[in-house]
Design a protein around this motif. Structure first.
Motif, PDB file in Angstrom:
ATOM      1  N   UNK A 261       4.788   5.547   2.186  1.00  0.00           N
ATOM      2  CA  UNK A 261       4.860   6.941   2.641  1.00  0.00           C
ATOM      3  C   UNK A 261       5.310   6.992   4.095  1.00  0.00           C
ATOM      4  N   UNK A 262       4.775   6.113   4.948  1.00  0.00           N
ATOM      5  CA  UNK A 262       5.167   6.086   6.362  1.00  0.00           C
ATOM      6  C   UNK A 262       6.662   5.834   6.504  1.00  0.00           C
ATOM      7  N   UNK A 263       7.181   4.901   5.693  1.00  0.00           N
ATOM      8  CA  UNK A 263       8.613   4.585   5.774  1.00  0.00           C
ATOM      9  C   UNK A 263       9.453   5.783   5.362  1.00  0.00           C
ATOM     10  N   UNK A 264       9.071   6.446   4.279  1.00  0.00           N
ATOM     11  CA  UNK A 264       9.826   7.612   3.819  1.00  0.00           C
ATOM     12  C   UNK A 264       9.757   8.744   4.837  1.00  0.00           C
ATOM     13  N   UNK A 265       8.592   8.957   5.427  1.00  0.00           N
ATOM     14  CA  UNK A 265       8.447  10.016   6.424  1.00  0.00           C
ATOM     15  C   UNK A 265       9.231   9.711   7.699  1.00  0.00           C
ATOM     16  N   UNK A 266       9.539   8.434   7.938  1.00  0.00           N
ATOM     17  CA  UNK A 266      10.349   8.043   9.097  1.00  0.00           C
ATOM     18  C   UNK A 266      11.837   8.216   8.819  1.00  0.00           C
TER      19      UNK A 266
ATOM     20  N   UNK B 244      -1.027  -1.697  11.255  1.00  0.00           N
ATOM     21  CA  UNK B 244      -1.369  -2.929  11.959  1.00  0.00           C
ATOM     22  C   UNK B 244      -1.829  -4.012  10.994  1.00  0.00           C
ATOM     23  N   UNK B 245      -2.604  -3.636   9.989  1.00  0.00           N
ATOM     24  CA  UNK B 245      -3.069  -4.610   8.996  1.00  0.00           C
ATOM     25  C   UNK B 245      -1.888  -5.180   8.209  1.00  0.00           C
ATOM     26  N   UNK B 246      -0.931  -4.335   7.838  1.00  0.00           N
ATOM     27  CA  UNK B 246       0.254  -4.801   7.114  1.00  0.00           C
ATOM     28  C   UNK B 246       1.057  -5.784   7.969  1.00  0.00           C
TER      29      UNK B 246
ATOM     30  N   UNK C  82       0.735   8.910  11.427  1.00  0.00           N
ATOM     31  CA  UNK C  82       0.770   7.494  11.074  1.00  0.00           C
ATOM     32  C   UNK C  82      -0.645   6.933  11.072  1.00  0.00           C
ATOM     33  N   UNK C  83      -0.994   6.221  10.015  1.00  0.00           N
ATOM     34  CA  UNK C  83      -2.272   5.518   9.947  1.00  0.00           C
ATOM     35  C   UNK C  83      -2.061   4.178  10.641  1.00  0.00           C
TER      36      UNK C  83
ATOM     37  N   UNK D   3       0.829  -1.209   0.000  1.00  0.00           N
ATOM     38  CA  UNK D   3       0.000   0.000   0.000  1.00  0.00           C
ATOM     39  C   UNK D   3       0.869   1.267   0.000  1.00  0.00           C
ATOM     40  N   UNK D   4       0.458   2.235  -0.800  1.00  0.00           N
ATOM     41  CA  UNK D   4       1.212   3.491  -0.903  1.00  0.00           C
ATOM     42  C   UNK D   4       1.387   4.151   0.459  1.00  0.00           C
ATOM     43  N   UNK D   5       0.378   4.021   1.330  1.00  0.00           N
ATOM     44  CA  UNK D   5       0.472   4.620   2.655  1.00  0.00           C
ATOM     45  C   UNK D   5       1.609   4.031   3.470  1.00  0.00           C
ATOM     46  N   UNK D   6       1.866   2.730   3.321  1.00  0.00           N
ATOM     47  CA  UNK D   6       2.970   2.100   4.042  1.00  0.00           C
ATOM     48  C   UNK D   6       4.306   2.660   3.560  1.00  0.00           C
TER      49      UNK D   6
END
Length: 107
Positions: free
Chosen positions: A35-40, A77-79, A71-72, A30-33
């Motif tokens: 994005x979370x990694x890049x933002x971290x 959690x689903x991932x 963070x979503x 998922x693109x959101x995952x």
């Protein structure tokens, strides 16, 4: 290497019947995952597989992490639930035993 750059190596093991599922999950992250990694502050994340053993190399630059990132948690959690079902042994840190060139020496 920049002072803020950190490299981590992790190792995990898959259940024999979960190899294809794990690889399929990573073909459609998922693109959101991402994005979370890049933002971290993660600038590179690579996963390799040899048989049932996974090797993950994560390079982060702490200066690139967004301090006020959102963070979503449901998405995360689903991932972790989906990929976690694939593991017979979850991610563990690998120990560095050799480096060329040695840190601090001239190349």
């Amino acid at each position: 290497m920049a002072a803020n750059r950190v490299t981590e190596i992790k190792v995990a093991h898959l259940h024999p019947d979960q190899v294809e599922r794990y690889e399929q999950l990573h073909r459609d992250i998922p693109a959101g995952n991402e994005q979370h990694m890049q933002e971290a502050g993660i600038v590179s994340l690579r996963i390799f597989r040899e048989g049932l053993t996974l090797f993950m190399i994560v390079e982060s630059d702490l200066s690139l992490a967004l301090p006020d990132r959102v963070i979503d948690h449901q998405l995360e959690e689903e991932w972790h639930r989906m990929t976690g079902e694939c593991f017979s042994k979850t991610w563990q840190d690998a120990s560095e035993i050799y480096q060329l060139p040695k840190e601090g020496s001239r190349a």
